[in-house]
Enzyme design. Structure first.
Site, PDB file in Angstrom:
ATOM      1  N   THR A   1      -1.092   7.553  -1.256  1.00  0.00           N
ATOM      2  CA  THR A   1      -2.339   7.419  -2.003  1.00  0.00           C
ATOM      3  C   THR A   1      -3.264   6.343  -1.444  1.00  0.00           C
ATOM      4  O   THR A   1      -4.448   6.310  -1.777  1.00  0.00           O
ATOM      5  CB  THR A   1      -2.057   7.072  -3.471  1.00  0.00           C
ATOM      6  OG1 THR A   1      -1.455   5.765  -3.545  1.00  0.00           O
ATOM      7  CG2 THR A   1      -1.106   8.088  -4.092  1.00  0.00           C
TER       8      THR A   1
ATOM      9  N   ASP B   1       4.132  -5.240  10.198  1.00  0.00           N
ATOM     10  CA  ASP B   1       5.183  -4.701  11.057  1.00  0.00           C
ATOM     11  C   ASP B   1       5.237  -5.429  12.383  1.00  0.00           C
ATOM     12  O   ASP B   1       6.319  -5.727  12.908  1.00  0.00           O
ATOM     13  CB  ASP B   1       4.947  -3.202  11.302  1.00  0.00           C
ATOM     14  CG  ASP B   1       5.330  -2.363  10.089  1.00  0.00           C
ATOM     15  OD1 ASP B   1       6.149  -2.832   9.276  1.00  0.00           O
ATOM     16  OD2 ASP B   1       4.806  -1.247   9.957  1.00  0.00           O
TER      17      ASP B   1
ATOM     18  N   ASP C   1      -0.245  -2.201  12.439  1.00  0.00           N
ATOM     19  CA  ASP C   1       0.123  -2.788  11.156  1.00  0.00           C
ATOM     20  C   ASP C   1       0.521  -4.239  11.378  1.00  0.00           C
ATOM     21  O   ASP C   1       1.529  -4.524  12.034  1.00  0.00           O
ATOM     22  CB  ASP C   1       1.291  -2.007  10.538  1.00  0.00           C
ATOM     23  CG  ASP C   1       1.619  -2.478   9.132  1.00  0.00           C
ATOM     24  OD1 ASP C   1       2.097  -3.628   8.998  1.00  0.00           O
ATOM     25  OD2 ASP C   1       1.413  -1.709   8.180  1.00  0.00           O
TER      26      ASP C   1
ATOM     27  N   ARG D   1       0.832  -1.201   0.000  1.00  0.00           N
ATOM     28  CA  ARG D   1       0.000   0.000   0.000  1.00  0.00           C
ATOM     29  C   ARG D   1       0.862   1.244   0.000  1.00  0.00           C
ATOM     30  O   ARG D   1       1.696   1.430   0.887  1.00  0.00           O
ATOM     31  CB  ARG D   1      -0.941   0.004   1.215  1.00  0.00           C
ATOM     32  CG  ARG D   1      -1.909   1.171   1.218  1.00  0.00           C
ATOM     33  CD  ARG D   1      -2.941   1.069   2.319  1.00  0.00           C
ATOM     34  NE  ARG D   1      -2.371   1.218   3.652  1.00  0.00           N
ATOM     35  CZ  ARG D   1      -3.100   1.416   4.749  1.00  0.00           C
ATOM     36  NH1 ARG D   1      -4.409   1.431   4.667  1.00  0.00           N
ATOM     37  NH2 ARG D   1      -2.522   1.533   5.925  1.00  0.00           N
TER      38      ARG D   1
END
Length: 209
Positions: free
Chosen positions: A108, A203, A200, A104
């Site tokens: 954007t 992560d 995340d 991702r």
């Protein structure tokens, strides 16, 4: 929500709570993800088609139930999808595996493709697409479309957490693909993260943040 199954098994919800905790270590998060993915896999494969096979037990012959059709395909959206993939392969070790490389763009929020590898005969197999988070749904929508373009016709999407916005967008783009998740959380924040979420997943699984 139509076409969405929330897997609310007590063990799933218990493990998810520990995954949400910010103090959970990388090793602990990785272990929990593998454990919970096995439970999620159990649910997403609950209604697979069955047939029978004549076998001999040590006592007598019988017509025993067995899965019908070709082996499943688990399609992992890299990189975080591999965390779900490992636990699912513990349960279904004969499954074929597809890898869809998407990340991702943090500006954007759109998916960027960098890798795709899948079995050739996707049309004849059930394809279960896996990614821990269904947030904006941009990556999930793109991954499913890539698989459809390669012939996949029978797909399901499995995630750990979903946002209502992501579910709505995904179902609008792919109304033929049911969604399975452990939780539909409150909303997305301004950065496109699920709230309350768990951060995340990639992560936290790989210790990269």
């Amino acid at each position: 929500m139509d076409g969405v199954t929330v897997i609310d098994h007590p063990l799933v919800q218990h493990k998810l709570t520990f995954m949400r905790k910010k103090e959970t270590s990388t090793a602990g998060f990785r272990r929990l993800l593998r454990e919970i993915s096995t439970l999620l896999c159990y649910e997403v494969t609950r209604n697979l088609e069955m047939t029978t096979e004549r076998i001999e037990t040590p006592i007598q012959g019988m017509d025993a139930p067995i899965l019908e059709g070709k082996k499943l395909v688990f399609a992992s959206i890299l990189r975080a999808g591999n965390g779900l993939l490992e636990g699912m392969l513990d349960l279904v070790p004969a499954a074929r595996v597809a890898h869809v490389g998407l990340y991702r763009d943090h500006e954007t929020l759109q998916p960027v493709e960098y890798y795709f590898k899948a079995p050739e005969d996707l049309r004849d197999r059930l394809v279960i697409v896996v990614d821990p988070m269904l947030a904006t749904a941009n990556s999930a929508i793109a991954a499913v479309q890539m698989l459809k373009d390669r012939g996949a016709a029978n797909l399901r999407f499995l995630c750990l957490l979903a946002a209502p916005e992501g579910v709505e967008r995904f179902r609008a783009a792919h109304p033929d693909v049911p969604v399975y998740t452990a939780s539909i959380d409150s909303h997305l924040n301004e950065k496109g993260y699920i709230v309350p979420g768990l951060g995340d997943a990639g992560d936290r699984m790989y210790g990269t943040k």
